[in-house]
Design a protein around this motif. Structure first.
Motif, PDB file in Angstrom:
ATOM      1  N   ASP A   1     -13.467 148.349  76.307  1.00  0.00           N
ATOM      2  CA  ASP A   1     -12.201 147.611  76.262  1.00  0.00           C
ATOM      3  C   ASP A   1     -11.220 148.161  75.236  1.00  0.00           C
ATOM      4  O   ASP A   1     -10.040 147.793  75.244  1.00  0.00           O
ATOM      5  N   ALA A   2     -11.689 149.015  74.339  1.00  0.00           N
ATOM      6  CA  ALA A   2     -10.828 149.599  73.303  1.00  0.00           C
ATOM      7  C   ALA A   2     -11.565 150.774  72.685  1.00  0.00           C
ATOM      8  O   ALA A   2     -12.785 150.898  72.815  1.00  0.00           O
TER       9      ALA A   2
ATOM     10  N   MET B   1     -10.855 146.883  67.101  1.00  0.00           N
ATOM     11  CA  MET B   1     -10.492 146.162  68.315  1.00  0.00           C
ATOM     12  C   MET B   1     -11.697 145.979  69.222  1.00  0.00           C
ATOM     13  O   MET B   1     -11.887 144.914  69.825  1.00  0.00           O
TER      14      MET B   1
ATOM     15  N   MET C   1     -13.287 142.458  70.617  1.00  0.00           N
ATOM     16  CA  MET C   1     -13.456 142.159  72.033  1.00  0.00           C
ATOM     17  C   MET C   1     -14.904 141.855  72.390  1.00  0.00           C
ATOM     18  O   MET C   1     -15.183 140.924  73.140  1.00  0.00           O
TER      19      MET C   1
ATOM     20  N   THR D   1      -7.721 154.563  75.788  1.00  0.00           N
ATOM     21  CA  THR D   1      -9.076 154.250  76.251  1.00  0.00           C
ATOM     22  C   THR D   1      -9.416 155.059  77.492  1.00  0.00           C
ATOM     23  O   THR D   1     -10.531 155.570  77.630  1.00  0.00           O
TER      24      THR D   1
ATOM     25  N   SER E   1      -4.098 141.502  73.150  1.00  0.00           N
ATOM     26  CA  SER E   1      -4.576 142.158  71.928  1.00  0.00           C
ATOM     27  C   SER E   1      -4.818 143.649  72.114  1.00  0.00           C
ATOM     28  O   SER E   1      -4.499 144.453  71.240  1.00  0.00           O
ATOM     29  N   ASN E   2      -5.403 144.034  73.250  1.00  0.00           N
ATOM     30  CA  ASN E   2      -5.826 145.422  73.424  1.00  0.00           C
ATOM     31  C   ASN E   2      -5.027 146.208  74.451  1.00  0.00           C
ATOM     32  O   ASN E   2      -5.333 147.373  74.726  1.00  0.00           O
TER      33      ASN E   2
ATOM     34  N   GLU F   1      -3.844 149.771  73.865  1.00  0.00           N
ATOM     35  CA  GLU F   1      -4.859 150.827  73.775  1.00  0.00           C
ATOM     36  C   GLU F   1      -5.281 151.369  75.130  1.00  0.00           C
ATOM     37  O   GLU F   1      -6.092 152.302  75.194  1.00  0.00           O
TER      38      GLU F   1
END
Length: 444
Positions: free
Chosen positions: A133-134, A139, A143, A190, A182-183, A186
């Motif tokens: 996820d990141a 981060m 997550m 990623t 939040s992510n 990225e």
């Protein structure tokens, strides 16, 4: 030699949902997990999920359906690598499944090492999708509590080495990325990180918020794309004559309105009439809360993600950012069934367990739908039962309400401990499901 499916050669193709066998089998091998991810349904205190693992006897009860299965996906609430007989399940399935079919699962990847990766490929695993996820350590930990980027790197290394050592160049490694506010930024990095470590495909999914505090993390807008297009259309028409329809929520309930305010209402009435003519559902409160600036930001990041994926040769599957007006239930349309570790037979991921969620911005109680148990009835008998067959037929008619676009939602029909029927007098709770609107994705 693998047994080939006994397809009819000279008859019109039968839709997978209406065939007398399931085409895709989603099997929950275990509900145990080695991580504590806040976005997981298990973290909701009232989900009632019992931890356990599927016995070999229960898995064997699936084997009557495998000679015609297109795919076997060994996923549920838990981490598949925790099941001690996972390789046995894969090997048994591969002996029965037809040519061109595949076996795969999603995993957090932290239990993968050289020995386990090799064992999985030797058993016949065709594809795996690792949750990434990141790529920044902070981060990723936020997550998925317990996850480390170095551990994920080792998983990719083990899998790529196994492809060579076992002689399986056809084996596919992918990533699943759950995006939140939040992510989201990225996402391009990623994808680049995953591609550089051997990933060839990527699934991007929105988070399904099970707790109210996580609903604010949702990236998607809870209005359909067609509804938002109509808003843009009539906003421009109104602006052309000096009218700002964004004032509508503030003035609509005023007992008396000025001539300027009355013009705002008239334009919004035209918007509503346009939507009715096109059969587009409108939730006016949600519609005027659509964050246009946010949608532009998401579009910019998605565009960059697509550019990176194309450059790196990564097959990218992005979700919708707004709800699809024309729904399609891929689970039912593709002839899928979900099997819990206890052997219960469910139609999809939406109706697999009991849980609360806030997918549409309001609390919804979802009850699992069970059509039988593998330990009591043969799988094909359950699949072809009048109740299950009627359920699939009704789902594919899409004659149920559009709850997320309804100004009366949540109503007593869906906000209840036990769903009985919707406002269209259907017994399928699909009107409140967002899976068929393009938001959530999984390995399938």
């Amino acid at each position: 030699m693998k047994k080939l499916p006994e397809f009819e050669q000279n008859t019109p193709a039968i839709p997978p949902a209406l065939r007398n066998y399931p085409s895709k089998l989603f099997v929950e091998t275990t509900t145990s997990c080695n991580l504590g991810c806040f976005m997981c349904v298990k973290q909701t205190g009232d989900c009632g999920i019992i931890e356990g693992e599927m016995p070999l006897k229960t898995f064997a009860a699936l084997e009557a359906a495998l000679p015609r299965a297109e795919a076997l996906i060994l996923n549920g609430v838990g981490e598949p690598l925790l099941h001690p007989q996972l390789e046995t399940f894969i090997a048994r399935a591969k002996k029965l499944m037809p040519s061109g079919s595949w076996v795969g699962f999603q995993s957090n990847g932290l239990l993968l090492n050289d020995l386990r990766a090799r064992a999985l490929l030797e058993a016949g695993l065709d594809r795996i999708c690792i949750s990434v996820d990141a790529v920044t350590p902070e981060m990723l930990r936020k997550m998925r509590e317990g996850a480390e980027i170095t551990g994920l790197g080792r998983a990719f290394e083990a899998l790529t080495k196994a492809k060579v050592s076992v002689g399986r160049p056809d084996f596919q490694i992918g990533v699943e990325i759950v995006i939140m506010r939040s992510n989201l930024a990225e996402l391009p990095d990623t994808l680049k990180w995953a591609a550089s470590r051997g990933a060839t495909f990527a699934l991007v999914s929105h988070v399904l918020p099970y707790a109210e505090k996580h609903a604010a993390e949702s990236v998607y807008e809870s209005c359909s794309g067609q509804a938002i297009s109509l808003l843009y259309k009539w906003r421009e028409k109104a602006a052309a004559v000096g009218v700002n329809i964004d004032q509508y929520p503030r003035i609509v309930w005023n007992y008396t309105k000025s001539p300027a305010e009355q013009k705002v209402v008239e334009f919004v009435d035209k918007l509503k009439a346009d939507a009715e003519q096109q059969q587009v559902f409108l939730d006016m409160k949600k519609l005027f809360l659509v964050d246009t600036a946010w949608l532009k930001k998401v579009d910019k990041i998605f565009t960059e993600a697509a550019r990176i994926a194309k450059k790196e040769g990564l097959e990218l599957n992005l979700p919708e950012v707004v709800l699809k007006e024309n729904r399609r239930c891929e689970f039912v349309e593709d002839g899928s069934a979900f099997f819990s570790w206890q052997g219960d037979v469910h139609p999809c991921y939406f109706l697999w367990h009991n849980y609360h969620c806030f997918a549409s911005g309001w609390a919804q109680q979802v009850r699992s739908r069970v059509f039988g148990n593998l330990n009591d009835q043969p799988i094909l008998e359950i699949w072809n039962s009048p109740e299950f067959k009627t359920f699939r037929e009704n789902v594919t008619r899409y004659d149920y309400p559009y709850c997320s676009g309804c100004g009366l939602a949540p109503c007593d029909y869906v906000q209840t401990e036990k769903f009985e029927q919707d406002c269209h007098i259907n017994s399928e709770p699909c009107g409140s499901c967002l899976w068929c609107m393009g938001l959530f994705q999984c390995l399938r």
